[in-house]
Write a protein that holds these residues in place. Structure first.
Motif, PDB file in Angstrom:
ATOM      1  N   ASP A  89       0.895  -1.238   0.000  1.00 49.65           N
ATOM      2  CA  ASP A  89       0.029  -0.211   0.186  1.00 49.65           C
ATOM      3  C   ASP A  89       0.995   1.397  -0.093  1.00 49.65           C
ATOM      4  N   PRO A  90       0.654   2.281  -0.808  1.00 46.71           N
ATOM      5  CA  PRO A  90       1.444   3.522  -0.802  1.00 46.71           C
ATOM      6  C   PRO A  90       1.554   4.321   0.528  1.00 46.71           C
ATOM      7  N   ILE A  91       0.455   4.179   1.300  1.00 49.12           N
ATOM      8  CA  ILE A  91       0.563   4.881   2.548  1.00 49.12           C
ATOM      9  C   ILE A  91       1.569   4.030   3.320  1.00 49.12           C
ATOM     10  N   ASP A  92       1.469   2.670   3.319  1.00 47.02           N
ATOM     11  CA  ASP A  92       2.366   1.887   4.189  1.00 47.02           C
ATOM     12  C   ASP A  92       4.025   2.400   3.699  1.00 47.02           C
ATOM     13  N   PHE A  93       4.016   2.327   2.513  1.00 50.40           N
ATOM     14  CA  PHE A  93       5.362   2.514   2.043  1.00 50.40           C
ATOM     15  C   PHE A  93       6.032   3.958   2.705  1.00 50.40           C
ATOM     16  N   ILE A  94       5.046   4.987   2.475  1.00 50.03           N
ATOM     17  CA  ILE A  94       5.391   6.196   2.952  1.00 50.03           C
ATOM     18  C   ILE A  94       5.742   6.087   4.597  1.00 50.03           C
ATOM     19  N   LEU A 102       8.358  14.477   2.327  1.00 48.93           N
ATOM     20  CA  LEU A 102       8.256  14.053   0.740  1.00 48.93           C
ATOM     21  C   LEU A 102       6.993  13.961   0.555  1.00 48.93           C
ATOM     22  N   ALA A 103       5.973  13.470   1.059  1.00 52.87           N
ATOM     23  CA  ALA A 103       4.658  13.465   0.499  1.00 52.87           C
ATOM     24  C   ALA A 103       3.689  14.748   0.976  1.00 52.87           C
ATOM     25  N   GLY A 104       4.141  15.393   1.967  1.00 53.96           N
ATOM     26  CA  GLY A 104       3.608  16.631   2.041  1.00 53.96           C
ATOM     27  C   GLY A 104       4.005  17.848   1.026  1.00 53.96           C
ATOM     28  N   VAL A 105       5.256  17.545   0.533  1.00 52.86           N
ATOM     29  CA  VAL A 105       5.758  18.704  -0.506  1.00 52.86           C
ATOM     30  C   VAL A 105       5.092  18.259  -1.707  1.00 52.86           C
ATOM     31  N   LEU A 111      -1.152  20.700  -5.654  1.00 49.68           N
ATOM     32  CA  LEU A 111      -2.023  21.850  -5.115  1.00 49.68           C
ATOM     33  C   LEU A 111      -1.530  23.263  -5.855  1.00 49.68           C
ATOM     34  N   ILE A 112      -0.291  23.738  -5.766  1.00 48.69           N
ATOM     35  CA  ILE A 112       0.114  24.892  -6.334  1.00 48.69           C
ATOM     36  C   ILE A 112       0.017  24.753  -7.973  1.00 48.69           C
ATOM     37  N   VAL A 113       0.260  23.559  -8.473  1.00 51.65           N
ATOM     38  CA  VAL A 113       0.041  23.584 -10.005  1.00 51.65           C
ATOM     39  C   VAL A 113      -1.494  23.717 -10.144  1.00 51.65           C
ATOM     40  N   LEU A 114      -2.398  23.067  -9.496  1.00 48.67           N
ATOM     41  CA  LEU A 114      -3.746  23.260  -9.892  1.00 48.67           C
ATOM     42  C   LEU A 114      -4.096  24.627  -9.546  1.00 48.67           C
ATOM     43  N   VAL A 115      -3.846  25.413  -8.656  1.00 47.39           N
ATOM     44  CA  VAL A 115      -4.105  26.729  -8.512  1.00 47.39           C
ATOM     45  C   VAL A 115      -3.491  27.680  -9.633  1.00 47.39           C
ATOM     46  N   ALA A 116      -2.282  27.435  -9.889  1.00 45.59           N
ATOM     47  CA  ALA A 116      -1.619  28.355 -10.970  1.00 45.59           C
ATOM     48  C   ALA A 116      -2.590  27.901 -12.320  1.00 45.59           C
ATOM     49  N   VAL A 117      -2.915  26.713 -12.794  1.00 44.71           N
ATOM     50  CA  VAL A 117      -3.814  26.054 -13.991  1.00 44.71           C
ATOM     51  C   VAL A 117      -5.022  27.090 -13.711  1.00 44.71           C
ATOM     52  N   PHE A 118      -5.577  27.017 -12.856  1.00 52.47           N
ATOM     53  CA  PHE A 118      -6.955  27.587 -12.627  1.00 52.47           C
ATOM     54  C   PHE A 118      -7.001  29.254 -12.661  1.00 52.47           C
ATOM     55  N   TYR A 119      -5.821  29.782 -12.170  1.00 42.20           N
ATOM     56  CA  TYR A 119      -5.549  31.400 -12.238  1.00 42.20           C
ATOM     57  C   TYR A 119      -5.236  31.491 -13.593  1.00 42.20           C
ATOM     58  N   THR A 120      -4.449  30.960 -14.136  1.00 40.64           N
ATOM     59  CA  THR A 120      -3.992  31.132 -15.500  1.00 40.64           C
ATOM     60  C   THR A 120      -4.973  31.222 -16.580  1.00 40.64           C
ATOM     61  N   SER A 121      -6.037  30.153 -16.425  1.00 42.98           N
ATOM     62  CA  SER A 121      -7.134  29.932 -17.160  1.00 42.98           C
ATOM     63  C   SER A 121      -8.082  31.058 -16.770  1.00 42.98           C
TER      64      SER A 121
END
Length: 593
Positions: A89-94, A102-105, A111-121
C-alpha cells in the motif's frame, strides 16, 4: 482590477465598437475586455477537486475508520495490519520509509500547480460587449473566441446554481441562432449578471433612443470591504433559498401561480406513474413466484424513475412567468434557479396539451419551439421549452397573452372554447371529412385546422388533446404529403416546418382540395406576416408607436419601403409570390383536379 462585489462609477465608452453610453448600465458593457468573477475557478474547477478528494477518501476509507472510529468496524483492524505486513500500500510505504515530509511537499506541489492552472485559465478568459456582439476569449495553449451577434440573440438565460447562489454569483448564457451557438459568461456577481443581461437585451432590441442612466449606480455607497460584502451576500441568499428568489425591480409579478399540491398531483396522474405501478406489481408477482431476476431488471429502473420524478418536481418549484419590456421572463428551480427572458418574436410554435388523466382536473401544459443554441444531444434543452408545467384553462389564456400578444380577443376566446375544449356545434375549424374517418377513427371530428391573418391553428387528439399555434411570421415552409391510402380517400397530410423542438406541427387526413387551398393561403399569409413583422427589433416598433411625428425614424429605410410596397400590392388585390421552400410534391399522376 476593481472589486466585482462593489459598485463603481460607470465608464464612458471610448472604443469605436463600444455601445452608446445611453443604452448601457453596467460598467462591464463598455466595449472593453473584462475578466469574470475571481471565484470562477473555484466554481468551475471545484467539482474536479471534489471528485479527486472523494476517490482518495474512498480508497482510504478502511484506514480512516481504523484510525479515527475503530469501534464502528472492529474487523477492519486485522485487514489494515495485513496490508502493512505486505507493504504494497502507498500509505504503508510512506510510513515505513519515514517519507512524511516528501509526501507533504508532493501534495503541496500538486495543489500549487492546480491553483496556477486555474488562475491562468481565469486570466486568459475574458469577454466584452460591443455595439454589435458579445465576444468571449478563452484557452491557454489553444485559444478559442466565440461571438454572438446581437441581432441574432434568441434570449439570455441567467442560472444560479446552489453553491454559486450562496456566494452571490450567477452565470449568463447568451442564446444564439444556431446549433451550439451559445456564449456563456460563467461566473459574474449577481448584480453584474442582471445588469449585463439587461444591457444585452437592450442592445439587441434595436433601441437607439437617448436614455438617461439613473444616478443610483454612480452614487451607491461602498461597502466596508470584500469580506463584509460576501458575508451579507451569503446571509441574503440563504434567506432567499427559503423565501424564494428576489423579484427584479420594476417587473410585474408572475401571472401564474402553481400550488405545490397541483404540481405533485400532476406528476402522479401521468402515464409514467402507470408504468411505475406496473413495474412494482411485476416485481411483487415475480419474486413471489421465484423469478428473482426481475429485481435486477426493474429495481434500477424504479430508482431512476423516482430520481427523475423528484427532480422534475423540484425543478418546477417557484415557477413564475411575467412580462418585461424585453420579453417574457420565466423563472423556475428550487436549489438551482434559472431565469430566462424570451424576447418578442423568438417563439416559433406553441403547443397546448392535456392528457386523459388531467381532464377531470382541467389541467394543461404549454410547450414551445424556440432556438436554444444548444446541441441536439443536450439533455438540458427541455427545461427551456416548457413554459407552463401545469395550469388551468385560465392560466393557459394568461400565458398565451404573453407568448402571442398580437392575437385579437375573439380569437383568444375561440382558442380556449374550440381549440382546447371543442369541437362544439358552431365549430370554426375545418375537420377531417367523414369519408376518411377510418384514418382517425377516434379523433376525426376533432382533427382539423383554422387559419387566421396571424396564426395557423392545428387541433388533434382525443386521448391526448393537442392544440398547435403557429405564428405565420415564424413559419419556415409548408408541405403536403399523400400516400396511396390517403389518395384513395382523397385526403392528404399537412406539415409545417419550424425550428426543432417538442412541438410537432403535423395534421393528418385533411381533404385534398382543402389542403391545396390551405397551401396557397399559408404561403401568401406567411409572406404578408413576415413583411409586417418587426418583433426581432421590438424597440423600433415601440419607438415608432410612441413618436408619431417620425414613425419611420427607427425603421431601416429599405424595410419601410418594402412594407409600403407590400401594402400597395395588397391594396390592388394581388398577393406576393410564395417564398422559396414552399413546395408541393404530388404523387405520380396527381394534379390539382
Amino acid at each position: 482590477m476593481t472589486d466585482p462585489l462593489l459598485p463603481r462609477e460607470p465608464a464612458t465608452p471610448a472604443g469605436p465598437g463600444a455601445p452608446p453610453p445611453q443604452l448601457v448600465r453596467s460598467p462591464l458593457s463598455d466595449g472593453e475586455w473584462h475578466r469574470l468573477h475571481p471565484l470562477t475557478p473555484l466554481l468551475r474547477g471545484g467539482l474536479f477537486l471534489i471528485v479527486i478528494i472523494g476517490i482518495v477518501l474512498t480508497n482510504l476509507r478502511d484506514r480512516l475508520l481504523y484510525i479515527f472510529l475503530p469501534w464502528l468496524a472492529p474487523g477492519v483492524g486485522d485487514e489494515v495490519v495485513e496490508w502493512e505486513q505486505v507493504g504494497r500500500d502507498p500509505i504503508d510505504f510512506i510510513i515505513a520509509n519515514n517519507l512524511y515530509v516528501l509526501a507533504g511537499v508532493a501534495v503541496l506541489a500538486v495543489l500549487i500547480v492546480l491553483v496556477a492552472v486555474f488562475y491562468t485559465s481565469w486570466r486568459f478568459h475574458t469577454f466584452r460587449i460591443t455595439d454589435d456582439d458579445v465576444e468571449v476569449r478563452s484557452g491557454i495553449l489553444f485559444r478559442t473566441q466565440r461571438r454572438a451577434p446581437l441581432d441574432r440573440v434568441q434570449g439570455v438565460n441567467l442560472t444560479r446554481p446552489m453553491i454559486a447562489r450562496l456566494l452571490g454569483m450567477a452565470k449568463l448564457e447568451v442564446v444564439g441562432a444556431g446549433t451550439d451557438a451559445n456564449v456563456k459568461l460563467e461566473y459574474l456577481s449577481t448584480a453584474n449578471a442582471e445588469a449585463v443581461r439587461a444591457d444585452i437585451l437592450r442592445l439587441a432590441s434595436g433601441r437607439r433612443l437617448a436614455m438617461t442612466a439613473g444616478p443610483a449606480a454612480a452614487t451607491a455607497p461602498r461597502q466596508a470591504g470584500r469580506v463584509a460584502s460576501l458575508s451579507q451576500t451569503v446571509g441574503r441568499e440563504i434567506t432567499g433559498l427559503i423565501e424564494g428568489p428576489e423579484a427584479p425591480v420594476a417587473e410585474l409579478e408572475s401571472v401564474v401561480h402553481i400550488p405545490l399540491g397541483r404540481l405533485v398531483a400532476s406528476h402522479v396522474l401521468s402515464t409514467s406513474t402507470l408504468g411505475l405501478l406496473f413495474a412494482i406489481v411485476a416485481i411483487v408477482i415475480g419474486v413471489s413466484q421465484g423469478v428473482t431476476w426481475l429485481l435486477f431488471g426493474f429495481v434500477p429502473a424504479i430508482i431512476g424513475f423516482g430520481a427523475y420524478w423528484v427532480r422534475s418536481i423540484v425543478r418546477s418549484l417557484r415557477y413564475s412567468i411575467a412580462p418585461t419590456p424585453d420579453g417574457v421572463r420565466i423563472t423556475f428551480g428550487l436549489f438551482t434557479t434559472i431565469t430566462e427572458i424570451v424576447p418578442p418574436g423568438r417563439v416559433h410554435a406553441v403547443e397546448v396539451t392535456q392528457g386523459i388523466f388531467w381532464r377531470p382536473a382541467g389541467w394543461w401544459t404549454i410547450r414551445i419551439n424556440r432556438l436554444t443554441g444548444r446541441s441536439a444531444t443536450d439533455s438540458t434543452t427541455d427545461q427551456f421549452t416548457t413554459v407552463l408545467p401545469v395550469g388551468t384553462a385560465s392560466d393557459v389564456d394568461r400565458v398565451l397573452r404573453l407568448l402571442q400578444p398580437s392575437l385579437p380577443e375573439d380569437e383568444r376566446a375561440l382558442i380556449v372554447r374550440e381549440g382546447m375544449h371543442g369541437p362544439t356545434e358552431s365549430d370554426p375549424f375545418t375537420n377531417t371529412p367523414k369519408r376518411a374517418w377510418w384514418i382517425r377513427p377516434f379523433s376525426f371530428r376533432r382533427n382539423g385546422f383554422r387559419l387566421t391573418d396571424d396564426v395557423l391553428l392545428m387541433r388533434r387528439g382525443v386521448v391526448w388533446r393537442k392544440l398547435v399555434i403557429l405564428p405565420l411570421a415564424r413559419l419556415q415552409s409548408f408541405a403536403l404529403h399523400q400516400g396511396p391510402l390517403d389518395r384513395a380517400s382523397r385526403v392528404t397530410n399537412v406539415r409545417a416546418h419550424v425550428v426543432t423542438g417538442p412541438v410537432s406541427p403535423f395534421l393528418a387526413a385533411v381533404d385534398r382540395d382543402t389542403a391545396l387551398a390551405l397551401f396557397d393561403d399559408v404561403a401568401h399569409g406567411s409572406v404578408r406576416a413576415a413583411l409586417a413583422d418587426r418583433t426581432h427589433r421590438w424597440a423600433e416598433t415601440d419607438a415608432a408607436t410612441s413618436d408619431s411625428a417620425a414613425p419611420e425614424a427607427y425603421v431601416p429605410a429599405a424595410a419601410a419601403a418594402t412594407t409600403r410596397a407590400a401594402a400597395e400590392t395588397q391594396t390592388v388585390g394581388s398577393v406576393p409570390p410564395p417564398p422559396p421552400g414552399y413546395t408541393v410534391v404530388p404523387e405520380p399522376g396527381e394534379g390539382r383536379g
